[in-house]
Design an enzyme around this catalytic site. Structure first.
Site, PDB file in Angstrom:
ATOM      1  N   GLN A 149      29.020 -18.958 -42.628  1.00  8.32           N
ATOM      2  CA  GLN A 149      29.089 -20.401 -42.753  1.00  8.32           C
ATOM      3  C   GLN A 149      30.524 -20.834 -43.106  1.00  8.32           C
ATOM      4  O   GLN A 149      31.468 -20.334 -42.525  1.00  8.32           O
ATOM      5  CB  GLN A 149      28.073 -20.863 -43.806  1.00  8.32           C
ATOM      6  CG  GLN A 149      26.622 -20.704 -43.357  1.00  8.32           C
ATOM      7  CD  GLN A 149      26.222 -21.735 -42.323  1.00  8.32           C
ATOM      8  OE1 GLN A 149      26.768 -22.831 -42.255  1.00  8.32           O
ATOM      9  NE2 GLN A 149      25.243 -21.380 -41.498  1.00  8.32           N
ATOM     10  N   GLY A 193      31.085 -14.613 -37.839  1.00  5.77           N
ATOM     11  CA  GLY A 193      29.792 -14.982 -38.376  1.00  5.77           C
ATOM     12  C   GLY A 193      29.944 -15.710 -39.695  1.00  5.77           C
ATOM     13  O   GLY A 193      31.039 -15.817 -40.246  1.00  5.77           O
ATOM     14  N   THR A 217      33.880 -21.373 -45.576  1.00  4.68           N
ATOM     15  CA  THR A 217      34.575 -20.863 -46.748  1.00  4.68           C
ATOM     16  C   THR A 217      35.963 -21.460 -46.799  1.00  4.68           C
ATOM     17  O   THR A 217      36.385 -22.187 -45.896  1.00  4.68           O
ATOM     18  CB  THR A 217      34.614 -19.324 -46.775  1.00  4.68           C
ATOM     19  OG1 THR A 217      34.997 -18.886 -48.082  1.00  4.68           O
ATOM     20  CG2 THR A 217      35.570 -18.773 -45.733  1.00  4.68           C
ATOM     21  N   TYR A 218      36.660 -21.144 -47.870  1.00  4.20           N
ATOM     22  CA  TYR A 218      38.012 -21.666 -48.087  1.00  4.20           C
ATOM     23  C   TYR A 218      38.989 -20.509 -48.195  1.00  4.20           C
ATOM     24  O   TYR A 218      38.689 -19.467 -48.781  1.00  4.20           O
ATOM     25  CB  TYR A 218      38.059 -22.489 -49.388  1.00  4.20           C
ATOM     26  CG  TYR A 218      39.458 -22.834 -49.840  1.00  4.20           C
ATOM     27  CD1 TYR A 218      40.222 -23.765 -49.138  1.00  4.20           C
ATOM     28  CD2 TYR A 218      40.035 -22.208 -50.946  1.00  4.20           C
ATOM     29  CE1 TYR A 218      41.521 -24.063 -49.535  1.00  4.20           C
ATOM     30  CE2 TYR A 218      41.331 -22.507 -51.354  1.00  4.20           C
ATOM     31  CZ  TYR A 218      42.066 -23.431 -50.644  1.00  4.20           C
ATOM     32  OH  TYR A 218      43.341 -23.733 -51.028  1.00  4.20           O
ATOM     33  N   HIS A 219      40.181 -20.707 -47.622  1.00  5.75           N
ATOM     34  CA  HIS A 219      41.278 -19.754 -47.772  1.00  5.75           C
ATOM     35  C   HIS A 219      42.502 -20.500 -48.285  1.00  5.75           C
ATOM     36  O   HIS A 219      42.749 -21.648 -47.897  1.00  5.75           O
ATOM     37  CB  HIS A 219      41.630 -19.094 -46.434  1.00  5.75           C
ATOM     38  CG  HIS A 219      40.472 -18.437 -45.757  1.00  5.75           C
ATOM     39  ND1 HIS A 219      39.709 -17.465 -46.350  1.00  5.75           N
ATOM     40  CD2 HIS A 219      39.934 -18.631 -44.524  1.00  5.75           C
ATOM     41  CE1 HIS A 219      38.759 -17.071 -45.512  1.00  5.75           C
ATOM     42  NE2 HIS A 219      38.877 -17.771 -44.409  1.00  5.75           N
ATOM     43  N   CYS A 249      29.821 -20.501 -48.394  1.00  9.09           N
ATOM     44  CA  CYS A 249      29.045 -19.594 -47.539  1.00  9.09           C
ATOM     45  C   CYS A 249      27.644 -20.147 -47.236  1.00  9.09           C
ATOM     46  O   CYS A 249      26.709 -19.383 -46.958  1.00  9.09           O
ATOM     47  CB  CYS A 249      28.964 -18.205 -48.151  1.00  9.09           C
ATOM     48  SG  CYS A 249      30.591 -17.454 -48.427  1.00  9.09           S
TER      49      CYS A 249
END
Length: 228
Positions: free
Chosen positions: A77, A75, A79-81, A172
């Site tokens: 929106q 679920g 994001t960054y990792h 997000c």
């Protein structure tokens, strides 16, 4: 949190691992697990990647540039990792733990809030936008998938990662949402140290009856995980 399980989960530290193979390994574990399969928690870092939730809008992906984009089945929106961010993947039998989705989200949030409190950092969760915040800036994000009564994906805790890629997205799905890191809050700890210190809070909030007093992890890699 009341006790729900007599056996604490197996904890795996996967080091720095590529995102998509880790995601596929979580899916495989969830699809193949049986009622008696022991729960696991994976700690991992990823090379730079943007991930989009199942129904995420690409309008929130502003300028990805040379960072890969992967659309996945959690679920939430975009994001960054990246390196310096602790990914916490709880692979849990929610039916056995008697945990609902909201219970799980709150348990993950509260684990980080309790950990932060030990560091004299006042953090809080959000009912409207899951995650952990410090003075309105996002310290940890949560995105989950529930399948066959079990969960995968999980929580991203910003430790010391480069924050500049967050400027390339609406974090997000929110415009102008600020992001913070433990490093910004005066914490000079490695990702592995944070994983070790967070573990007792995480197990307690998830309701494991035999939560160990100290961190105990198996260092492994995705090939070893997939060959079980």
């Amino acid at each position: 949190m009341s006790e729900r399980s007599n056996e604490s989960p197996l904890i795996r530290h996967l080091g720095l691992a590529p995102y998509e193979p880790t995601w596929r390994a979580m899916q495989k574990f969830t699809d193949e697990r049986q009622d008696a399969t022991r729960d696991e928690i994976w700690f991992v870092e990823h090379p730079p990647v943007f991930t989009l939730g199942l129904n995420a809008s690409r309008e929130h992906l502003l300028a990805p540039g040379d960072i890969p984009v992967v659309q996945i089945d959690r679920g939430g929106q975009v994001t960054y990792h990246g390196p310096g961010q602790l990914m916490i993947y709880p692979l849990l039998n929610l039916r056995r733990l008697k945990l609902g989705v909201r219970d799980l989200v709150v348990a993950l949030e509260n684990a980080v809030i309790d950990y932060a409190a030990n560091l004299r950092i006042a953090a809080s969760g959000s009912r409207s936008a899951p995650g952990v915040y410090v003075e309105g800036a996002k310290l940890a994000s949560i995105g989950l998938r529930i399948r066959r009564g079990a969960c995968y994906h999980g929580m991203a805790l910003n430790v010391s990662l480069d924050p500049r890629p967050f400027e390339r997205i609406n974090v997000c799905g929110f415009k102008d949402l600020r992001v913070t890191r433990l490093a910004d809050l005066g914490v000079r700890s490695s990702v592995e140290s944070v994983a070790r210190e967070l573990t007792p809070h995480l197990l307690r909030q998830l309701g494991y009856a035999q939560a160990p007093a100290r961190y105990s992890a198996i260092s492994t890699d995705l090939q070893a995980v997939n060959s079980r």
